[in-house]
Write an enzyme that holds these catalytic residues in place. Sequence first.
Site, PDB file in Angstrom:
ATOM      1  CG  ASN A   9     -76.812  68.490 -22.213  1.00 34.24           C
ATOM      2  OD1 ASN A   9     -77.528  68.387 -23.207  1.00 34.24           O
ATOM      3  ND2 ASN A   9     -77.263  68.266 -20.978  1.00 34.24           N
ATOM      4  CE  LYS A  11     -78.557  71.622 -19.670  1.00 34.23           C
ATOM      5  NZ  LYS A  11     -78.824  71.957 -18.304  1.00 34.23           N
ATOM      6  CG  HIS A  95     -78.783  65.683 -17.748  1.00 35.74           C
ATOM      7  ND1 HIS A  95     -79.613  66.567 -17.095  1.00 35.74           N
ATOM      8  CD2 HIS A  95     -77.652  66.370 -18.044  1.00 35.74           C
ATOM      9  CE1 HIS A  95     -79.000  67.740 -17.018  1.00 35.74           C
ATOM     10  NE2 HIS A  95     -77.812  67.652 -17.589  1.00 35.74           N
ATOM     11  CD  GLU A  97     -81.541  69.811 -17.324  1.00 37.68           C
ATOM     12  OE1 GLU A  97     -81.531  69.537 -18.528  1.00 37.68           O
ATOM     13  OE2 GLU A  97     -80.856  70.730 -16.829  1.00 37.68           O
ATOM     14  CD  GLU A 164     -74.025  67.130 -15.539  1.00 33.95           C
ATOM     15  OE1 GLU A 164     -73.451  68.024 -16.166  1.00 33.95           O
ATOM     16  OE2 GLU A 164     -75.185  66.751 -15.784  1.00 33.95           O
ATOM     17  N   GLY A 170     -77.156  74.771 -14.113  1.00 30.87           N
ATOM     18  CA  GLY A 170     -77.936  75.903 -14.611  1.00 30.87           C
ATOM     19  C   GLY A 170     -78.222  76.962 -13.563  1.00 30.87           C
ATOM     20  CB  SER A 209     -72.647  76.725 -13.000  1.00 34.49           C
ATOM     21  OG  SER A 209     -74.056  76.702 -12.835  1.00 34.49           O
TER      22      SER A 209
HETATM   23  C1  PEP Z   1     -75.773  70.157 -17.735  1.00 36.13           C
HETATM   24  O1  PEP Z   1     -76.923  70.285 -18.064  1.00 36.13           O
HETATM   25  O2  PEP Z   1     -75.240  69.043 -17.877  1.00 36.13           O
HETATM   26  C2  PEP Z   1     -75.077  71.304 -17.173  1.00 36.13           C
HETATM   27  C3  PEP Z   1     -73.979  71.076 -16.530  1.00 36.13           C
HETATM   28  O3  PEP Z   1     -75.638  72.541 -17.364  1.00 36.13           O
HETATM   29  P1  PEP Z   1     -74.981  73.984 -16.983  1.00 36.13           P
HETATM   30  O4  PEP Z   1     -73.570  73.960 -17.494  1.00 36.13           O
HETATM   31  O5  PEP Z   1     -75.842  74.968 -17.662  1.00 36.13           O
HETATM   32  O6  PEP Z   1     -75.024  74.071 -15.483  1.00 36.13           O
END
Ligand code: PEP
Length: 248
Positions: A9, A11, A95, A97, A164, A170, A209
Amino acid sequence: MRKPFIAANWKMNKTLSEMKDFFTVFIPLTVNKSNADIVIAPPFTLLNPASEIIKGTKIILAAQDVFYEEKGAYTGEISPLMLVDTGCQYVIIGHSERRQYFGETDEIVNKKIIASKKAGLGIIFCIGESLQEREAGRTFEVLQKEIQKGLNEIEPSKLVIAYEPIWAIGTGKTATTEQAQEAHSFIRKQLIKLYGNIASELCIIYGGSVTPENIDSLMACEDVDGVLVGGASLKPESFARIVDFKQS
Ligand code: PEP
């Protein structure tokens, strides 16, 4: 037998030239090296050129979001059919976000899934608890509610669930393998209640992460069938190492 599903992803990152640089390195590193489904979700602006660049490779194109109407006066929005038109096979929906910054509710998420499936898109459906909810012992309750509402009236073909935990996205804080396995096993039980035995074939992927350093131990968990990767998917070498995880 579930095929590993490794998704990036990106973003709101990368220009056209940055994407070209990425694929110039990434494609030779991964070509013929992995049995996994490799999925990349660039921003909307890069879907068309990405679709051209990945032609003839096994990389699958995904979008990061979609709107639930087919067409009309919805300034700034993108319909499921438009995504299909660019060569997308999957779309990320729900997601954290989107939920956090754009007010997406479970009901909106459900409408987006319904519309996207109608257009033939596969769904990467994101769920997960906040730190506050985890600390209050409400993780399972949150996951159960998001599944029930988000998947209302949805049949399970081409459906991937992304667990998630919001506190791990992040932040550099990954869920431990025990936490990930516990949540994934709970999610699978909920899916079995909804769909019966077919749920044992659905991919449940982990996001939060993920890095080249922790991918192997996460993929060793029984119910972790893949990953959704943000930050570590932006560098071709790093994402290639994740795609090329070592099976224990
Ligand atoms: C994500 O945005 O789906 C995500 C898992 O981000 P990160 O790997 O940066 O934590």
